[in-house]
Design an enzyme around this catalytic site. Structure first.
Site, short mmCIF file in Angstrom:
data_model
loop_
_atom_site.label_atom_id
_atom_site.label_comp_id
_atom_site.label_asym_id
_atom_site.label_seq_id
_atom_site.Cartn_x
_atom_site.Cartn_y
_atom_site.Cartn_z
N LYS A 57 -11.74 -5.15 -8.45
CA LYS A 57 -12.56 -3.98 -8.46
C LYS A 57 -11.47 -2.96 -9.32
CE LYS A 57 -14.88 -4.43 -4.36
NZ LYS A 57 -14.82 -4.11 -2.73
N LYS A 74 0.97 -1.19 0.07
CA LYS A 74 0.12 -0.07 0.16
C LYS A 74 0.75 1.28 0.06
CE LYS A 74 -4.41 -1.94 1.76
NZ LYS A 74 -5.55 -1.92 2.53
N LYS A 77 -7.29 -12.96 -10.71
CA LYS A 77 -8.59 -12.97 -10.24
C LYS A 77 -9.57 -11.74 -10.33
CE LYS A 77 -8.95 -14.17 -5.76
NZ LYS A 77 -8.98 -14.12 -4.57
#
Length: 338
Positions: free
Chosen positions: A203, A118, A200
């Protein structure tokens, strides 16, 4: 022994309201959660405090938090059988989060791979919360004396850290926290991206992602554009290694219709991808239609959703308060007078 007197094991999961749920979330996990209250005392919360490590649009965060709650209910999480709430409505999460910060080692937090990931994605906003949020995650779990936490591959490290923190605290002050176990759910369908069947469904890839709230015409378009395979043998056959695109579509079709791969191969024998892809799209549209319509109905009924998250927060707070009082007493804080 009277079964009603046997305490159910506690299952807990927090979900960041970072966007609409997608088909992978539903078929891989949420669909199976609906039956868990038969066996477990289930707590599911919208982890809105965790989203704050990344800058949020306030209006959009509020919308997503309640919209995601509506989608979970529409997917089968009955609020009378599960405790559903917003994390920020139960202040004990933040309070215990700070206390557990003081029992979590700097080196442990430094090793968290998600912090590194992140930080790389948010180089202009590497804040303290991004570094210490595993301690808040531990508080989320330990507040409810959770027996089990459903974990994916990316969350195993956080579950292990939560266990380490609980053991450390218990060793210092005596039995305080239940040490949770990771819950490996029954294997749901592993749904891959329509645009990149090697990854996978996510979003972050809106063209390859099937959202539960997508309109039927958008779903039809996504499936018509879905990647199949470049082989000359344009037949519908399950072969994940050599035909990953077609195999992903077969997996989706199987999951929403209940047909096995042999039935699907027979159904589309000699018809090619031009017939198969729209058929998968139509099956998904019909599967998601009642979920989308029910979620839309609830989103429009603000009073209903407010009642759900208010009741859920009250029930969650009653449990969380007991744990926090015990912690306050153990570490030497003066008991609250109210």
């Amino acid at each position: 022994m009277d079964n009603e007197n046997v305490r159910k094991k506690v299952m807990l999961s927090g979900i960041q309201p970072s966007g609409d749920l997608h088909l992978g979330n539903y078929l891989g996990a949420v669909k199976n959660w609906a039956a868990l209250p038969d066996e477990f005392d289930c707590y599911y919360f919208m982890a809105d405090l965790h989203t704050l490590t990344v800058r949020q649009d306030p209006k959009e965060l509020r919308r997503r938090s309640t919209a995601q709650l509506a989608q979970y209910i529409a997917c089968g999480l009955d609020p009378t059988r599960n405790t559903l709430f917003l994390q920020s409505h139960v202040h004990e999460h933040a309070e215990l989060g700070w206390i557990l910060n003081c029992y979590t080692m700097f080196g442990e937090l430094s090793r968290m791979t998600q912090f590194k990931d992140k930080s790389a994605k948010n180089a202009d906003n590497i804040n303290g919360g991004l570094f210490t949020y595993p301690a808040l995650m531990a508080a989320d779990i330990l507040l409810y004396q959770a027996d089990f936490v459903p974990v994916g591959e990316d969350q195993k490290q956080h579950c292990e850290l939560t266990r380490d923190i609980a053991v450390r605290f218990n060793n210092l002050y005596g039995e305080t926290f239940k040490v949770p176990e990771p819950y490996i759910p029954k294997v749901g369908a592993r749904i891959m991206s329509l645009s990149n069947p090697g990854s996978k469904m996510s979003k972050s890839d809106p063209q390859g992602c099937v959202f539960l709230m997508d309109k039927p015409e958008d779903l039809a378009r996504k499936f018509k554009r879905a990647v199949t395979d470049s082989d000359t043998e344009r037949c519908v056959r399950f072969d994940p290694e050599n035909k990953p695109g077609v195999s992903n579509l077969m997996n989706i079709y199987s999951s929403v219709t209940g047909k096995d791969f042999a039935e699907i191969e027979k159904e589309f024998e000699g018809q090619g991808y031009g017939v198969f892809k729209p058929a998968v799209g139509e099956a998904v549209i019909e599967k998601l239609r009642p979920i989308r319509e029910e979620a839309e109905r609830m989103i429009a009924d603000k009073a209903y959703l407010q009642g759900v998250y208010t009741d859920g927060a009250q029930r969650a707070s009653a449990v969380a308060r007991r744990t926090l009082r015990k912690v306050y007493k153990k570490i030497g804080l003066v008991e609250k007078p109210f």
